[in-house]
Write an enzyme that holds these catalytic residues in place. Structure first.
Site, PDB file in Angstrom:
ATOM      1  N   GLU A 435      27.282  47.887  45.643  1.00 11.77           N
ATOM      2  CA  GLU A 435      28.544  47.184  45.852  1.00 11.77           C
ATOM      3  C   GLU A 435      29.687  48.192  45.869  1.00 11.77           C
ATOM      4  O   GLU A 435      29.879  48.959  44.934  1.00 11.77           O
ATOM      5  CB  GLU A 435      28.711  46.196  44.692  1.00 11.77           C
ATOM      6  CG  GLU A 435      30.065  45.609  44.533  1.00 11.77           C
ATOM      7  CD  GLU A 435      30.174  44.834  43.209  1.00 11.77           C
ATOM      8  OE1 GLU A 435      29.203  44.820  42.414  1.00 11.77           O
ATOM      9  OE2 GLU A 435      31.237  44.247  42.973  1.00 11.77           O
ATOM     10  N   ASP A 508      27.994  45.589  40.013  1.00  7.46           N
ATOM     11  CA  ASP A 508      28.692  45.717  38.741  1.00  7.46           C
ATOM     12  C   ASP A 508      28.198  44.682  37.743  1.00  7.46           C
ATOM     13  O   ASP A 508      27.753  43.602  38.124  1.00  7.46           O
ATOM     14  CB  ASP A 508      30.207  45.495  38.946  1.00  7.46           C
ATOM     15  CG  ASP A 508      30.839  46.668  39.675  1.00  7.46           C
ATOM     16  OD1 ASP A 508      30.208  47.740  39.719  1.00  7.46           O
ATOM     17  OD2 ASP A 508      31.955  46.498  40.209  1.00  7.46           O
ATOM     18  N   ASP A 510      29.663  42.572  36.082  1.00  9.18           N
ATOM     19  CA  ASP A 510      30.712  41.588  35.820  1.00  9.18           C
ATOM     20  C   ASP A 510      30.514  40.366  36.719  1.00  9.18           C
ATOM     21  O   ASP A 510      29.511  40.266  37.431  1.00  9.18           O
ATOM     22  CB  ASP A 510      32.098  42.209  36.049  1.00  9.18           C
ATOM     23  CG  ASP A 510      32.285  42.660  37.494  1.00  9.18           C
ATOM     24  OD1 ASP A 510      31.385  42.401  38.321  1.00  9.18           O
ATOM     25  OD2 ASP A 510      33.325  43.276  37.799  1.00  9.18           O
ATOM     26  N   ASP A 512      32.044  39.278  39.427  1.00  9.81           N
ATOM     27  CA  ASP A 512      31.967  39.540  40.866  1.00  9.81           C
ATOM     28  C   ASP A 512      30.612  40.135  41.243  1.00  9.81           C
ATOM     29  O   ASP A 512      30.036  39.803  42.275  1.00  9.81           O
ATOM     30  CB  ASP A 512      33.077  40.510  41.294  1.00  9.81           C
ATOM     31  CG  ASP A 512      34.385  39.770  41.526  1.00  9.81           C
ATOM     32  OD1 ASP A 512      34.350  38.518  41.552  1.00  9.81           O
ATOM     33  OD2 ASP A 512      35.426  40.440  41.669  1.00  9.81           O
TER      34      ASP A 512
END
Ligand code: TSJ
Length: 644
Positions: A435, A508, A510, A512
């Site tokens: 990403e 990541d 997180d 997102d």
């Protein structure tokens, strides 16, 4: 009397002997009766009893079914029907209840209804449940009296039918309570709430006006739910579409009968491109479809095409709409009741009766056509959606053609953004889908260039559930992946051409990142199913923290690990929380996430990908809370597999 026999021998009638042999046979070969002694078979016992209780309701004598899950793997099913007959059975000389629970296939003989579910898929009979139970108790409330009978050890009568008390006249009904035998169900005897919930709700949708109550009393806190749907399968359709934007408010509901066969269809379109068809015969889910589904599909397109031509919505030169065009975005439930259903297919869930195709076509066709003429606004929406679908299909064929041509040129045409590895041994090669460009940069520097390729993705990838196929093939990120993998997609997928045997999603840690991961899983699930099934898709596990003391640094991948690492290193540590892969330098990324000696990869299973796909809709909705919860629980979509 025969010389060699005593009076005792005659106290066992020939029927009795048959009875004993019968139930013994069930215990010896349970697979012959319930197919499997796994969790599935265990739940089969429940369906058998529930189906019997519901038959009483379908016959018009009961309005309520109560299911209670009790401690110690006991389950109890109650109805408010007539009460099972307690009179002496003329063939067996014992009570009819006892007969039903001890003579194989006795159930059908007592049934009056033409569409008994027990004649269908489950129909193994109450005696089979009894045979496979450690104990089973029946309470019958009839004519102001309460009767009780108990069986144990695989169906042997422990207590003969006894009158144990009195009740009010209106309190009539039947209660069956049993504990499945752990000697038979060696895998598990624990009922699965979700499975029972799902089936009871389905039965309630299929039986309007029936009230089904479910209680889970296994833990301190009692959980209860009520399923009651006056709208029947229309409400089922609305329920399935509840989180979707629909083309028109009220599902179209059609019902009729011919030659003792009852056909019912409810349908509604939503704004997605998927088709959701659920079909049933005698309340049995016909997963493999069959003549009722075929009749429905053919008639749906016939009627829509005719209407569109008649109304000049399809012009002279336009091609007919294809079956799949008119099904785009449809949610439909088809329910037929048949006195003599024939099931075919791998799992015997495909309806085979050929007359059903014609009868359903006639009933559905006539009423659906009338609906279209009487509701021109709705009809127009349906036709327009189908026409858009047919245009998109034509565009998709072209787009596929382009992708295919590009693919055939192989590595000459690899995507620009791909940093490939030097090895040409696919079985050793890995591709990291990363990403963002900055993380992509670290990954490029940190990787092992011989075996590890890096493909950075920019921003959010396309939501394939909301996109049409030709848009999917137009999307750059998706095109890059298809070309890099080299194995083609969908029907044309060729696993032997896959260029990397490990495809690693690295996002990541997180929200997102989770989102992108789910998008990718959904995409893989829809277009690279075989690649998942072959175990080639993985999820990388970047650390959440770096804990540093002096020149020692350690990584923590979970909150729990963080505590452990802090303790290990003692006072005054420096903790860095990684918010994204981009915060790690090349060396750190290699050490923590990419080095085969040290990393942890989670292998994606087909079930986990399917889950991701299924729950995706919810993720895309407007509600924040379910999305948050979902993402929190997201890790469950991958089976833990430590590669190192
Ligand atoms: F599966 C089962 F047999 F164990 C069972 C049957 C379990 C439960 C919870 C309910 C029932 C059941 C059976 N409820 N109601 C009935 N009804 C009859 O057996 C019955 C009663 C009267 C007559 C009649 O013709 O008078 C006919 C039937 C089939």
């Amino acid at each position: 009397m025969d010389k060699n026999m005593t009076i005792d021998d005659y106290s066992y009638t020939s029927e009795d002997i048959q009875v004993l042999e019968g139930l013994e046979a069930v215990r010896k070969r349970p697979g012959m009766y319930i197919a499997t002694t796994s969790s599935r078979g265990l739940h089969h016992l429940v369906w058998e009893i529930v189906d019997n209780a519901i038959d009483e309701a379908l016959a018009g004598y009961a309005s309520k079914t109560i299911v209670r899950l009790l401690p110690d793997d006991v389950i109890e099913i109650t109805d408010n029907g007539r009460g099972m007959p307690v009179d002496v059975h003329e063939k067996t000389g014992v009570s009819t209840v006892e007969t039903i629970f001890t003579v194989l296939h006795a159930g059908g003989k007592f049934g009056g209804g033409a569409y008994k579910v027990s004649g269908g898929l489950h129909g193994v009979g109450a005696a089979v449940v009894n045979a496979l139970s450690q104990w089973l108790e029946v309470t019958v409330r009839i004519n102001k009296k309460v009767y009780f009978i108990k069986f144990s050890n695989g169906g042997k009568v422990e207590q003969k039918l006894t009158e144990i008390g009195q009740c009010k006249e209106k309190e009539h009904g039947t209660t069956v309570r049993f504990k499945p035998d752990p000697l038979i169900f060696t895998e598990t005897t624990e009922y699965d709430y979700e499975i029972i919930h799902h089936r009871l709700q389905e039965l309630a949708f299929l039986s309007p006006f029936l009230r089904i109550e479910l209680y889970d009393e296994r833990k301190k806190e009692i959980m209860s739910e009520v399923f009651e749907y006056e709208g029947g399968i229309s409400e089922y359709v609305s329920f399935i579409n509840q989180d979707k934007k629909v083309l028109f408010e009220k599902p179209i509901h059609i019902k009729g009968s011919e030659e003792d066969i009852i056909c019912e269809v409810a349908l509604q379109y939503n704004e997605t491109y998927d088709s959701n068809l659920y079909s049933f015969c005698n309340n049995v889910n016909t997963h493999e479809g069959g003549t009722h589904e075929d009749g429905f599909k053919a008639t749906l397109s016939r009627v829509i095409n005719n209407y569109a031509r008649n109304q000049n919505l399809l012009k002279k030169d336009d091609e007919n709409l294809k079956q799949e065009d008119v099904r785009e975005g449809i949610t439909a439930v088809i329910s037929v009741k048949h006195p003599n259903p024939q099931y075919e297919g791998q799992t015997k869930t495909k309806l085979g009766n050929s007359e059903v195709r014609r009868i359903l076509s006639e009933i559905f066709g006539e009423q659906f056509e009338r609906f279209l003429y009487e509701n021109p606004a709705v009809a127009k929406l349906i036709v327009e959606k189908s026409i858009v679908a047919s245009r998109a299909r034509a565009a998709a064929v072209k787009a596929r053609e382009v992708t295919r041509r590009k693919n055939s040129l192989e590595s000459a045409n690899l995507p620009e953004k791909l940093t490939d590895c030097s090895s040409r041994d696919a079985s050793l090669n890995e591709i990291y889908i990363v990403e963002g460009d900055s993380a992509g940069g670290s990954a490029k520097q940190g990787r092992n260039p011989k075996y590890q390729a890096i493909l950075p993705l920019r921003g959010k990838i396309l939501n394939v559930q909301k996109a049409r196929e030709h848009q999917i093939f137009d999307n750059n990120e998706i095109k890059s992946m298809i070309t890099a993998f080299g194995c083609g997609i969908g029907d044309e997928l060729d696993l032997s051409k896959l260029r990397y045997h490990k495809i690693v999603i690295m996002t990541d840690a997180d929200v997102d990142g989770s989102h992108i991961r789910v998008l990718l899983l959904t995409f893989f699930y829809r277009f690279f199913r075989e690649v998942i099934e072959a175990g080639h898709i993985y999820v990388a596990q970047p650390p959440l923290y770096r804990v540093q003391k002096g020149n020692i640094s350690k990584y923590a991948y979970t909150e729990g690990q963080l505590e452990k690492v802090k303790n290990e290193l003692g006072d005054r540590v420096n903790i860095q929380r990684y918010k994204g892969l981009g915060e790690m330098d090349a060396k750190q990324l290699w050490e923590t996430t990419m080095d085969p000696e040290r990393r942890t990869l989670l292998q994606v299973t087909i079930d986990s990908a399917r889950e991701a796909d299924k729950y995706f809709e919810m993720l895309m909705g407007d509600e924040v809370e379910p999305r948050r919860n979902y993402i929190m629980a997201n890790a469950q979509f991958v089976k833990n597999l430590d590669i190192a």
